[in-house]
Write an enzyme that holds these catalytic residues in place. Structure first.
Site, PDB file in Angstrom:
ATOM      1  N   THR A   1      48.506  41.991  52.490  1.00  0.00           N
ATOM      2  CA  THR A   1      47.391  42.898  52.218  1.00  0.00           C
ATOM      3  C   THR A   1      46.163  42.101  51.772  1.00  0.00           C
ATOM      4  O   THR A   1      45.026  42.491  52.042  1.00  0.00           O
ATOM      5  CB  THR A   1      47.768  43.950  51.147  1.00  0.00           C
ATOM      6  OG1 THR A   1      48.245  43.274  49.988  1.00  0.00           O
ATOM      7  CG2 THR A   1      48.816  44.905  51.648  1.00  0.00           C
TER       8      THR A   1
ATOM      9  N   PRO B   1      50.336  38.422  50.024  1.00  0.00           N
ATOM     10  CA  PRO B   1      49.485  37.660  50.955  1.00  0.00           C
ATOM     11  C   PRO B   1      49.097  38.437  52.210  1.00  0.00           C
ATOM     12  O   PRO B   1      48.071  38.132  52.828  1.00  0.00           O
ATOM     13  CB  PRO B   1      50.341  36.442  51.322  1.00  0.00           C
ATOM     14  CG  PRO B   1      51.646  36.609  50.680  1.00  0.00           C
ATOM     15  CD  PRO B   1      51.620  37.785  49.748  1.00  0.00           C
TER      16      PRO B   1
ATOM     17  N   GLU C   1      35.814  41.854  47.386  1.00  0.00           N
ATOM     18  CA  GLU C   1      34.433  41.590  47.779  1.00  0.00           C
ATOM     19  C   GLU C   1      34.213  40.151  48.220  1.00  0.00           C
ATOM     20  O   GLU C   1      33.321  39.864  49.011  1.00  0.00           O
ATOM     21  CB  GLU C   1      33.492  41.934  46.609  1.00  0.00           C
ATOM     22  CG  GLU C   1      33.321  43.431  46.457  1.00  0.00           C
ATOM     23  CD  GLU C   1      32.997  43.869  45.054  1.00  0.00           C
ATOM     24  OE1 GLU C   1      33.574  43.307  44.103  1.00  0.00           O
ATOM     25  OE2 GLU C   1      32.161  44.767  44.895  1.00  0.00           O
TER      26      GLU C   1
END
Lengths: 709, 329
Positions: free
Chosen positions: A605, A603, A676
């Protein structure tokens, strides 16, 4: 299982990175290194008629000046996975400003750079096209990664009979990746084989294309990439300079280092193409969409068919019976575009989510409510169910954390001091591209664990989460696990692109670790405690014990499709903007994002990925645009003084959360991709918030002061 | 980058001699602008004389209540010096609005005066620019001119001066002290930078070989009430779209005296004397400030992409004056 997955472990490579111990490509020490610098075309289209390299050739330290007159002919390469098929220094054609016309190799970088300035070029100029928006009549259909068009249902019939209609144009700017680390390649030939250190998001892809261009077997080429100072897509495909560095090294018979200048970074490896989008919506008075058409035109290049799919998200996002999308390009005299965080869904969600906000205004409906009204339970174009989707939870948790219920829908109604306050929201969507991967996990003497995989670390946290995955299976501490990556001598893996690494490489690591544990269990004759691993090796007189792991998606590689499922990640983004009532400069004041993105391995990174994406979206919304110089046929400026990316002072409190989710259809470890997703939806949410603050609807990014005065 | 000879000066007179003897020699201090220009091929000196270690960094009080800032004082040091902070808050604010902490730590006060425009056409030798190559033409007039001048430009050049510090110095009537081959002289701030006219290649009236030794700030007790407002796209680390240095003497609801200078709008820091005339003696209220703003921009002329600057500058003037003047108390 020791529950290492899900722990907020700090980056294992954090210390080497902040102390400078981490070695980036250009820092690699190589004996006898020489330095290469490009001279580039100052015209956008035409031919080189005269090249005077006499001054450059006799400048101090110069070893070689390569031009199209003396560069060995290379084998053709294709896009993709080459960024472009056009190879400079092969003939006299110029198709874009910034195209290399000479490559100078010298004994120092400074001397090479000076000599590159001494190359004199004369051109025969040809007419050029720069601004695609002035030539929309020249739009053509090409097949890029995806089908250019989609059509579901009868749009015209549904549209004509609908009570509420809306049609708007949206324009997104050309943007550049601007990774902190410029592209760098070191090429050294040793006994007929090529050894490369390269700033790439895919060592194997680089090897394939470089070998092809040089007419060699892939086995003759080794590519390494240990750390990357940001890629964002521009180090994914393989670009001409990488190949020409290898050619230069062969010509001077010494290792060559080629580091692109910041200015060359703007013309050497793609950009995010602007899109001109038209969204046409029709709905019932209750907000139910009955017809949706999303069209997008983007600039393309003269040499290749890269397409920015500025309407693609509309194929998937909302349940709508009549749904059409269309993608076109206008060829211009610029190098090709390339994926940039977040490609396709990133630009297309701007048009769609702004249009949805405009529809909510027309309907006097809450924007969240409108989205829930049109919630897609299955992909409306493909007809398949989603492998997992908890977007409803994202909307409700996001709204609650943000305090959305306190929003007064009237534009300009919320203020504090000189500030007009705007609250806006948008959805986020990203396809879950899946690529096969392999990995090897080895128990070493002493009980430490080594993971090997030819993947890349581009700043996302791979050096941390892969050890977590192996540690989770093997029951050892992640600090006892080390990952070696970024080398074509390692087990194969795909590009670190499309938010695919955790899922693909993570699953391969998981598979290898599981197999290793099986071997250990068999060897021990039953369950074995992790602290007994080392003893077992010792008793068996083994130096080490390895297992190979593999993961292959059950569907077409590089897509989010399996036979039964379609795979996407989702999110809901809520933002507050502040616009000074008089000075009218927009600023982001806070951002809350809640995401449905499969299992989260780490959680900490992961949060960093999402907030980084938000900042990326903030740049897209308020700052970033590469300005065209229409008289010269080039970019006005190619530097970070004129291309504005957000700085710390622009970045407010950012909050990112994940709903609890495991997607076993997407990957055995339940993970999907997140790199992304965080950059999607933010620009639309900001534009919608700017409207809420000011009553001015800006449909043209970035939203700068003159659009609000 | 073109090869050059580098030497370090230990005393001012020698530095002046070395540079004045050689047409293409230049002084280098912090190098925060010159090195960029050299890398871009815009500045091509054969010799650099490093003046960074000359003993010219002192900041001292002058007998009549003014302050002298040594030319080699770092921007960060000058910004935070108690004499500057206390007597000329507008100057501290202007310093801190410029660049980044790292650059301010390198940049000298004298070098800041010598900054060259950030016009992208000036920066790239592949494009025509009268400032870089007199007679070649101005690409910005017909090109992308969002950041360009709306006041005092000529058809030869529409570039703007980039400095924040200089806008405050213009408002404060600073005096630039220089040392040349023929001795020392003082240049009133308004005469230091030039408008482009037909000689845009010449940014200042400094003669070749003249070394800036200090900037004198005359006593201006009411400068304690001053404000620097910088408007820009990015919240930090960007040159001004427009900026305003406002210094107001207000008592009994009236403006007794006023200094207004603008940045980001002209080839030099722009002293808005028309605005000052309207302000002086008038009621300290928004209506007055609006009139002053209109007067300051009355001669403005915009190009294709910078029309917004005229309105933005007016609004910034009103805001800066309101902030400096308070509600007219």
């Amino acid at each position: 299982m020791s529950n290492e997955i899900g722990k907020p472990l700090s980056r294992l490579d954090g210390r080497p990175k902040v102390t400078g111990a981490a070695r980036y490509t250009a820092d690699t020490p190589i004996e006898g290194l020489t330095y290469a610098v490009f001279a580039t075309s100052t015209i956008p289209h035409g031919r080189v008629t005269k090249l005077d390299v006499s001054k450059a050739e006799v400048a101090p330290g110069v070893l070689k000046v390569l031009t199209h007159l003396n560069t060995p002919k290379l084998k053709p390469i294709q896009h993709p996975p080459a960024g472009q098929s056009l190879m400079p220094l092969q003939d006299d054609r110029i198709l874009y400003e910034g195209q290399p016309v000479a490559l100078v190799v010298a004994d120092t970088w400074e001397r090479a750079r000076h000599a590159a300035d001494l190359v004199r070029v004369e051109y025969a100029r040809a007419p050029f096209l720069m601004d695609f928006t002035e030539h929309l009549d020249k739009a053509v259909t090409v097949k890029g990664f995806f089908e250019p068009d989609s059509k579901t249902g009868d749009f015209d019939r549904a549209f004509n009979s609908a009570p509420v209609k809306l049609k708007q144009n949206y324009h997104l700017a050309d943007r550049h990746h601007n990774a902190m680390e410029p592209h760098a390649t070191i090429a050294a030939w040793r006994r007929g084989k090529l050894d490369m250190y390269d700033t790439v998001q895919g060592v194997f892809v680089a090897r394939t294309v470089i070998a092809q261009a040089l007419g060699r077997k892939p086995a003759d080429v080794r590519v390494r990439s240990k750390y990357l100072g940001g890629g964002y897509g521009c180090k994914g495909f393989v670009w001409p300079h990488q190949i020409l560095a290898a050619v230069a090294a062969r010509e001077v018979r010494r290792p060559v280092k080629l580091v692109l200048t910041r200015a060359q970074d703007y013309t050497s490896h793609g950009y995010q193409a602007a899109t001109e989008q038209t969204v046409t919506l029709a709905a019932g008075r209750d907000g139910q969409l009955v017809a949706l058409r999303h069209e997008s035109v983007a600039p393309g290049s003269m040499s290749d068919d890269y397409v920015e799919y500025g309407a693609i998200a509309s194929r998937t996002m909302y349940a709508c019976p009549a749904l059409e999308t269309r993608h076109r390009i206008v060829r211009v005299n610029r190098g090709p575009g390339t994926p940039m965080r977040a490609p396709q869904e990133g630009p297309s969600m701007f048009g769609l989510e702004c249009a949805m906000d405009e529809l909510a205004v027309v309907l006097k409906m809450d924007p969240v409510e409108l989205r829930l009204k049109n919630y897609a339970e299955r992909d409306p174009t493909k007809g398949k169910p989603f492998s997992s989707k908890k977007l409803r939870e994202c909307y409700s948790e996001g709204a609650q954390r943000f305090g959305w219920e306190r929003r007064n829908p009237k534009p300009g109604s919320m203020r504090e001091g000189h500030d007009l306050i705007g609250w806006g929201m948008a959805s986020a969507l990203m396809e879950t591209y899946r690529f096969p991967a392999t990995a090897r996990v080895t128990l070493e003497r002493g009980g430490t664990v080594l993971i090997e995989s030819g993947t890349q670390e581009i700043g996302t946290g791979v050096y941390t989460i892969m050890p977590q995955i192996a540690a989770d299976v093997l029951g050892v501490a992640p600090e006892r696990v080390r990952l070696v990556l970024g080398d074509t001598t390692l087990p194969g893996a795909g590009m670190t692109a499309g938010s695919s690494t955790t899922m693909g490489v993570g699953s391969a690591v998981h598979d290898a670790a599981t197999k290793l544990k099986q071997k250990l269990t068999e060897m021990a004759g039953g369950p074995i405690a992790p602290d007994a691993y080392a003893d077992l090796l010792k008793r068996r007189r083994l130096e080490k014990l390895s297992a190979e792991g593999l993961w292959k998606p059950d569907g077409e590689a590089g897509t989010g499709e399996s036979k039964e499922w379609t795979m996407y990640t989702f999110g809901a983004v809520f933002v507050e903007v502040r616009v000074d009532e008089s000075l009218r400069v927009p600023r982001l004041a806070r951002c809350v994002g809640v995401y449905s993105a499969g299992r989260i391995i780490n959680p900490k990174t992961a949060r960093s990925q999402m907030t980084g994406g938000m900042i990326w979206g903030l740049g897209q919304a308020l700052l970033e645009h590469t300005e065209l110089e229409l008289n010269y046929g080039r970019y006005v400026a190619k530097d970070l003084a004129n291309y504005l990316v957000p700085v710390n002072a622009d970045v407010p409190d950012l909050e990112a959360y994940f709903v609890d989710e495991v997607d076993e259809h997407a990957s055995p470890i339940g993970a999907k991709g997140i790199g992304e997703l965080g950059a999607v939806g933010v620009s639309a949410a900001i534009a919608n918030a700017v409207y809420h603050a000011t009553g001015v609807r800006v449909r043209d990014l970035p939203i700068t002061v003159e659009k609000l005065l | 980058m073109k090869p050059f000879v580098y030497s370090r000066a230990t005393e001012a007179a020698a530095a002046v001699r070395q540079v004045s003897n050689e047409r293409s020699a230049k002084f280098i201090a912090g190098g925060t602008n010159l090195l960029d220009l050299m890398k871009s091929g815009v500045e091509l000196p054969d010799r650099l004389v490093d003046i960074a270690r000359l003993p010219l960094a002192e900041i001292t009080a002058l007998p009549q209540g003014g302050v002298r800032i040594g030319a080699m004082a770092r921007n960060s040091t000058a910004a935070n010096h108690p004499l500057v902070r206390e007597r000329y808050p507008v100057l501290t604010q202007a310093f801190l609005a410029g660049a980044t902490g790292q650059i301010r730590n390198m940049a000298s006060v004298g070098g800041n005066l010598m900054q060259r425009t950030r016009c992208p056409y000036f920066y790239d030798p592949a494009m025509r620019c009268n400032k870089r190559e007199p007679g070649s033409g101005c690409s910005a007039v017909e090109g992308f001119n969002r950041i360009h001048a709306v006041l005092g430009a000529s058809e030869q050049c529409i570039a703007v001066h980039p400095s924040d510090m200089c806008v405050a110095l213009a408002a404060l009537d600073a005096v630039v002290r220089v040392q040349g081959p023929e001795g020392e002289r003082e240049i009133p701030f308004d005469d230091f930078h030039r408008l482009p006219g037909d000689t845009p290649q010449q940014d200042t009236n400094l003669r070749h070989g003249e070394l800036i030794t200090a900037v004198d700030l005359p006593a201006l007790p009411f400068a304690k009430r001053s404000h620097y407002l910088k408007v820009r796209d990015r919240a930090s680390y960007e040159f001004a779209l427009v900026s305003v240095a406002a210094v107001l003497d207000v008592s009994g609801g009236r403006v007794r005296d006023a200094r207004v200078a603008l940045g980001g709008v002209a080839h030099k820091p722009w002293r808005a004397r028309e605005a000052e005339k309207i302000l002086t003696g008038a009621r300290a209220n928004e209506e007055t400030y609006r009139k002053a703003a209109e007067a300051a921009l009355s001669g403005a002329r915009a190009y294709k992409h910078n029309t917004f600057k005229i309105e933005l500058a007016k609004r910034a003037i009103v805001r800066a004056l309101s902030t400096a003047g308070g509600s007219g108390a």
